[in-house]
Design an enzyme around this catalytic site. Structure first.
Site, short mmCIF file in Angstrom:
data_model
loop_
_atom_site.label_atom_id
_atom_site.label_comp_id
_atom_site.label_asym_id
_atom_site.label_seq_id
_atom_site.Cartn_x
_atom_site.Cartn_y
_atom_site.Cartn_z
N THR B 14 0.82 -1.22 0.00
CA THR B 14 0.00 0.00 0.00
C THR B 14 0.85 1.26 0.00
OG1 THR B 14 -1.52 -1.25 1.37
CG2 THR B 14 -1.91 1.10 1.21
N VAL B 15 1.85 1.31 0.88
CA VAL B 15 2.63 2.54 1.04
C VAL B 15 3.53 2.76 -0.17
CG1 VAL B 15 4.23 3.79 2.51
CG2 VAL B 15 2.52 2.29 3.54
N VAL B 134 5.95 6.62 12.46
CA VAL B 134 5.13 6.94 13.64
C VAL B 134 3.93 7.80 13.24
CG1 VAL B 134 5.10 8.02 15.93
CG2 VAL B 134 7.17 6.86 15.12
N GLY B 189 -9.91 -6.27 7.29
CA GLY B 189 -8.49 -6.20 6.92
C GLY B 189 -7.73 -5.15 7.71
N LYS B 207 6.47 2.56 18.24
CA LYS B 207 6.41 4.00 17.95
C LYS B 207 6.78 4.82 19.18
CE LYS B 207 2.81 2.96 14.57
NZ LYS B 207 1.35 2.83 14.37
N GLY B 304 -2.92 4.13 6.29
CA GLY B 304 -3.56 4.25 4.98
C GLY B 304 -2.57 4.72 3.93
#
Lengths: 428, 428
Positions: B14-15, B134, B189, B207, B304
């Site tokens: 995704t990233v 983070v 998911g 983090k 996201g």
């Protein structure tokens, strides 16, 4: 470790003294973070004899900031004098021409002369940093110029004048009229010497114009900001808005639309439970929306010695580290002139009317709104002993033009006792 | 304009795909802001044939990330593979040894090997940037390493795992038990392949350990974080807390005390109307407190494609501009080993007890608390049909040791039907 970075600091008010205190208190911490020591060569201020809350004995005193800015033993000129022209501007120009970077907290200077100053800086191969110019300790300049550099920014908005937010918050909590709280704020020393800068929305608009430039890659254009201050916000409006779940905030909004760049600063209704609605007292908030990141909310103290000095120090450490980011986030010569546009983005509006006790009065009001293409979302008529009846209307989304037209037509119905009050309800 | 900055991107989940899409969509905008073009030389991922939501045809495909990291035609290595060891770590080390800067979103890698990697980077004269590691799109790394560089930081805390916040928010809004919402989250998911990373608090603790290092100038020490996940949070606790004006959040808190560095990640009660209490769903929030700036609150999407890719891009643009800030904000060799301390900062606590219907039961509970030096701020006994009576207690400020002692003694009273539940009420 590199050679020390030697500062010349002009302006020893709250912020200037705050910076000196941090440099003295955290010398080791700052040297570790910067990779070099940060020292003060000389300082300048109007009144040498004034009693100040810091030991300045180790620094040379220079009467003229322009001379200070040009000194060979000053690497970085820190301008904390304030004001859009005069010695503040002259000394910043002198520093750039002498090949020095500049750190400033001067929002008026950047809002009025940001374009010419950034072009001068680039021509000289230097930069101007100004984190403290907008929203005090909140890192909004760095966030917009650096952290969101991969985004097309869509909207930036914020509550950026702590004094106005203090006044509006206090009116609501104490149930006091504007004039009484204004007088309180004056006595507490919260107001600028010319209070119009605060309550007239000028100071906040300077900040908004700077943020617009960074957000949209346009030349800073303060003159195009539509400005309305908080002077006309009444305790009645604050109470009625609260009844319906809203708070009134002096809100700046900038967005790029197909028609051009909209920049406006005005008292708006926002939902009481929204992050902006929750903002109490002198706290500031900036909201930035980008196409990838979505919405980022930044909140913190918008003024005061510590927070503002913290922002100035972040710029000083950045330059000590050798970091040089373009003044408005991209080369000044590449910034486009913005096409200013009057606000056209639709919104819901709040209307407060004083209705005469005549048969058919409400029907006449409804008819004017209908004719203007405005549909009503909520309406409340309040109890009244005698005299006109307070009527509140929240419209569905409509255009500012339609609202203006309705406001013009309403008095012609003959059923309105006072000029209607209209406030935009901003989606935040 | 300088020569293009040529990227090698490893990891096309995704990233990674989000980053490629931004580079393609905003090439001009990014070039204007960076002062140079940003191009992709080659990419790498496990499965070449997988259908991906981006056109990769212009980029060379390299099977081995380590080979990609070392290529002469790659200036900057972007590691988006994930995982604390294996090829992610090897390729980052290979890139640094080959004299390339690294951008990564890999929180586990930094939490486990941040010290050795940053020492390696410095020895090679390179840097590692990791804004995306983070809190997704929230610019917390830049804010802490740069914007607050003039502050002695006092406390950093935050809600940094969107999945846990989604589960807790959804339990409250839908009135569903933990197990049901966990199952929903799995089907949507939202959970990592190993869900313990999320609900066990591991991911959020990675983090927190990174933020602690930056905040306090200490070597990152994940093993010292006191971790409790959200698995034991019951719908009962969420409801009871809400009755009293609180919400339960998985909250990470790090603070330097006279006894040492406290780092803890645990479900805590926070006031429902506080900024952290208001946080819904997957949104993240980080709160940083410094001696000059006061409290800064940063809020945005914590995960996201868009938000995380936005953070990766901010690091890439920073390096394209030639900006190199030390990995954890100051030279790695100067970071001290932290003395880890178990939480000792006093707080109010929430206790939920199941009390047997025996005479004098409440008196026995009160007596145990009194003996432990704990005074009671509020107590409520709820209606019950039959079986044990639910009793809620909010204490005045007390120490974790006192609470632990009381929890140990309560079952010995013979009036408690189940193990007591205790949750810390954090001042936010």
């Amino acid at each position: 470790m590199s050679a020390p970075l030697r500062l010349g600091i002009a302006g020893l008010g709250t912020v200037g003294i705050g910076v000196v205190k941090i440099i003295q208190k955290h010398a080791d911490l700052i040297a570790a973070r910067s990779g070099r020591a940060i020292t003060v060569t000389a300082v300048s201020a109007r009144d040498r004899l004034k009693n100040r809350d810091a030991d300045l004995s180790a620094y040379e005193w220079v009467a003229d900031p322009v001379e200070l800015a040009k000194r060979d033993d000053v690497d970085l000129y820190v301008e904390l004098i304030g004001g859009e022209s005069g010695v503040a501007r002259e000394s910043v120009e002198a520093a750039l021409r002498a090949g020095k970077d500049v750190v400033t907290a001067n929002k008026a200077l950047l809002a009025m002369h940001g374009q010419s100053l950034s072009e001068l800086a680039e021509a000289e191969g230097r930069v101007i940093r100004f984190e403290a110019a907008v929203a005090g300790g909140i890192p909004v300049i760095k966030t917009m110029t650096e952290s969101l550099a991969g985004n097309r920014l869509e909207r930036v908005m914020g509550v950026m004048n702590g004094t106005c937010n203090y006044i509006l918050t206090r009116m609501e909590s104490a149930g006091l009229p504007y004039e009484a709280v204004f007088e309180e704020a004056r006595q507490l020393g919260y107001l600028e010497a010319d209070p119009t800068l605060d309550v007239g929305g000028i100071d906040a608009s300077h900040k908004l114009a700077i943020l617009s430039s960074i957000a949209f890659g346009t030349q800073v254009d303060f003159s195009a900001v539509e400005i309305e201050g908080i002077e006309r916000v009444s305790i009645d409006d604050i109470r009625r808005a609260a009844d319906m779940g809203y708070r009134i905030k002096l809100l700046g909004v900038a967005q790029m639309t197909a028609r051009g760049l909209e920049q406006r600063m005005s008292p708006c209704l926002v939902p009481a439970e929204s992050p902006i609605g929750q903002l109490q007292g002198g706290t500031n908030m900036v909201v930035v929306e980008g196409d990838s990141v979505g919405q980022i909310v930044l909140r913190g103290a918008g003024a005061g010695e510590g927070p503002t000095a913290s922002a100035v120090m972040s710029d000083i450490v950045e330059l000590a580290r050798g970091v040089r980011v373009p003044v408005f986030g991209q080369p000044a010569t590449g910034l486009k002139k913005a096409l200013p546009a009057r606000t056209a983005v639709p919104a819901a509006y709040y209307l407060r009317l004083a209705l005469l006790d005549k048969p058919g009065a409400l029907a006449k009001v409804a008819s004017v709104l209908g004719d203007a293409g405005i549909s009503i979302h909520r309406m409340r008529q309040y109890d009244h002993e005698d005299g006109p009846a307070p009527v509140l209307i929240v419209t569905h989304k409509t255009t500012p033009d339609a609202i203006d037209h309705a406001i013009e037509m309403l008095p012609k119905t003959g059923v309105i006792a006072e000029d209607p009050v209209e406030l935009r309800i901003e989606e935040v």
